[in-house]
Motif scaffolding. Structure first.
Motif, PDB file in Angstrom:
ATOM      1  N   PHE A  23       0.718  -1.420  -0.058  1.00 47.72           N
ATOM      2  CA  PHE A  23      -0.194   0.261  -0.144  1.00 47.72           C
ATOM      3  C   PHE A  23       0.670   1.111  -0.060  1.00 47.72           C
ATOM      4  N   ILE A  24       1.868   1.664   0.569  1.00 45.87           N
ATOM      5  CA  ILE A  24       2.634   2.557   0.764  1.00 45.87           C
ATOM      6  C   ILE A  24       3.239   2.803  -0.699  1.00 45.87           C
ATOM      7  N   ARG A  78       2.022   1.807  -3.712  1.00 44.02           N
ATOM      8  CA  ARG A  78       1.178   2.010  -4.481  1.00 44.02           C
ATOM      9  C   ARG A  78       1.068   3.628  -4.536  1.00 44.02           C
ATOM     10  N   LYS A  79       1.256   3.646  -3.174  1.00 44.71           N
ATOM     11  CA  LYS A  79       0.909   5.833  -2.603  1.00 44.71           C
ATOM     12  C   LYS A  79       1.796   6.620  -3.597  1.00 44.71           C
ATOM     13  N   LEU A  80       3.146   6.401  -3.136  1.00 48.04           N
ATOM     14  CA  LEU A  80       4.084   6.370  -3.407  1.00 48.04           C
ATOM     15  C   LEU A  80       4.693   6.450  -4.863  1.00 48.04           C
ATOM     16  N   GLY A  81       3.873   5.301  -6.027  1.00 48.41           N
ATOM     17  CA  GLY A  81       4.414   5.189  -6.997  1.00 48.41           C
ATOM     18  C   GLY A  81       4.602   5.716  -7.600  1.00 48.41           C
ATOM     19  N   GLN A  82       3.940   6.869  -7.414  1.00 47.51           N
ATOM     20  CA  GLN A  82       4.408   8.127  -9.344  1.00 47.51           C
ATOM     21  C   GLN A  82       5.508   8.877  -8.853  1.00 47.51           C
ATOM     22  N   LYS A  83       6.010   8.833  -7.081  1.00 53.65           N
ATOM     23  CA  LYS A  83       7.222   9.681  -6.904  1.00 53.65           C
ATOM     24  C   LYS A  83       8.403   9.265  -7.676  1.00 53.65           C
ATOM     25  N   ALA A  97       3.617  -3.964  -6.543  1.00 53.65           N
ATOM     26  CA  ALA A  97       2.694  -2.811  -6.042  1.00 53.65           C
ATOM     27  C   ALA A  97       2.466  -1.608  -7.026  1.00 53.65           C
ATOM     28  N   ILE A 130      -5.607  -4.959  -6.022  1.00 53.90           N
ATOM     29  CA  ILE A 130      -5.180  -5.020  -4.869  1.00 53.90           C
ATOM     30  C   ILE A 130      -6.428  -6.076  -3.739  1.00 53.90           C
TER      31      ILE A 130
END
Length: 205
Positions: free
Chosen positions: A78-79, A81-86, A132, A138
């Motif tokens: 989840f972390i 996937r949340k920051l995947g575009q960083k 992720a 999910i």
């Protein structure tokens, strides 16, 4: 976490001592150590699972290890996937080998994830991150983690719940070593096959 602490967490006897020292906290230490491995992948998950089985018994040790391992894998998923575009994860996802694995996971979903997570020597941290960054759902990832880790954790717990027997019974020790080698070999073969097929499919497109 300093080097000395990390060193202690790679020694089975010291892990058992730590579990004994913090036994007043109930199942929390037994859950926390396997969960920590998801964030620090060079920590020895197999030793944590074996220590839990030896300290808490086969079934409770298995349960605590399974909860901790699944919780850690899902948190990492989840972390990322949340920051995947960083910037950092964007760089990782553009790597050729990672892209091929992502494509393969997206195409096949539950099956390859489940198989890889069944084996204790496949790089589960890398699998969590690749899943992720891919478009796998999910639900598929959660089911693969819960089922795959169930198989893997029980196998290792069964081996580790009576550690002394491994020393006192050479035949059992030999069987355990053979099983561990087979699991390692099959896991690596599956990992290599997935990588090759992922690259082949990407070239075909």
């Amino acid at each position: 976490m300093d080097f000395e602490t990390i060193r202690e967490l790679t020694d089975l006897d010291r892990i058992l001592e730590l579990l004994g020292e913090y036994r007043s906290l109930g199942p929390l230490p037994g859950i926390f150590l396997p969960m920590l491995e998801a964030f620090i992948p060079f920590l020895p998950l197999v030793l944590f699972v074996m220590a839990n089985a030896a300290a808490f018994g086969l079934w409770l040790g298995f349960l605590y290890s399974w909860i901790g391992t699944c919780a850690g894998a899902l948190l990492v998923f989840f972390i990322v996937r949340k920051l995947g575009q960083k910037k950092l994860f964007g760089f990782i996802s553009r790597h050729k080998k990672i892209k091929s694995l992502m494509y393969w996971v997206e195409s096949h979903g539950f099956g390859p994830l489940f198989l890889l997570l069944c084996f204790p020597f496949t790089p589960s941290a890398a699998i969590n991150i690749v899943a992720a960054l891919s478009k796998v759902s999910i639900g598929q990832f959660t089911l693969a983690v819960l089922c795959g880790k169930l198989v893997m954790i029980f196998m290792v717990s069964y081996i580790g719940y009576d550690v002394r027997a491994l020393v006192q019974q050479p035949v059992r020790t030999a069987i355990v070593l053979i099983v561990i080698f087979i699991l390692w070999y099959v896991g690596k073969r599956i990992e290599q096959k997935l990588t090759v097929q992922g690259v082949t499919k990407e070239k075909g497109n």
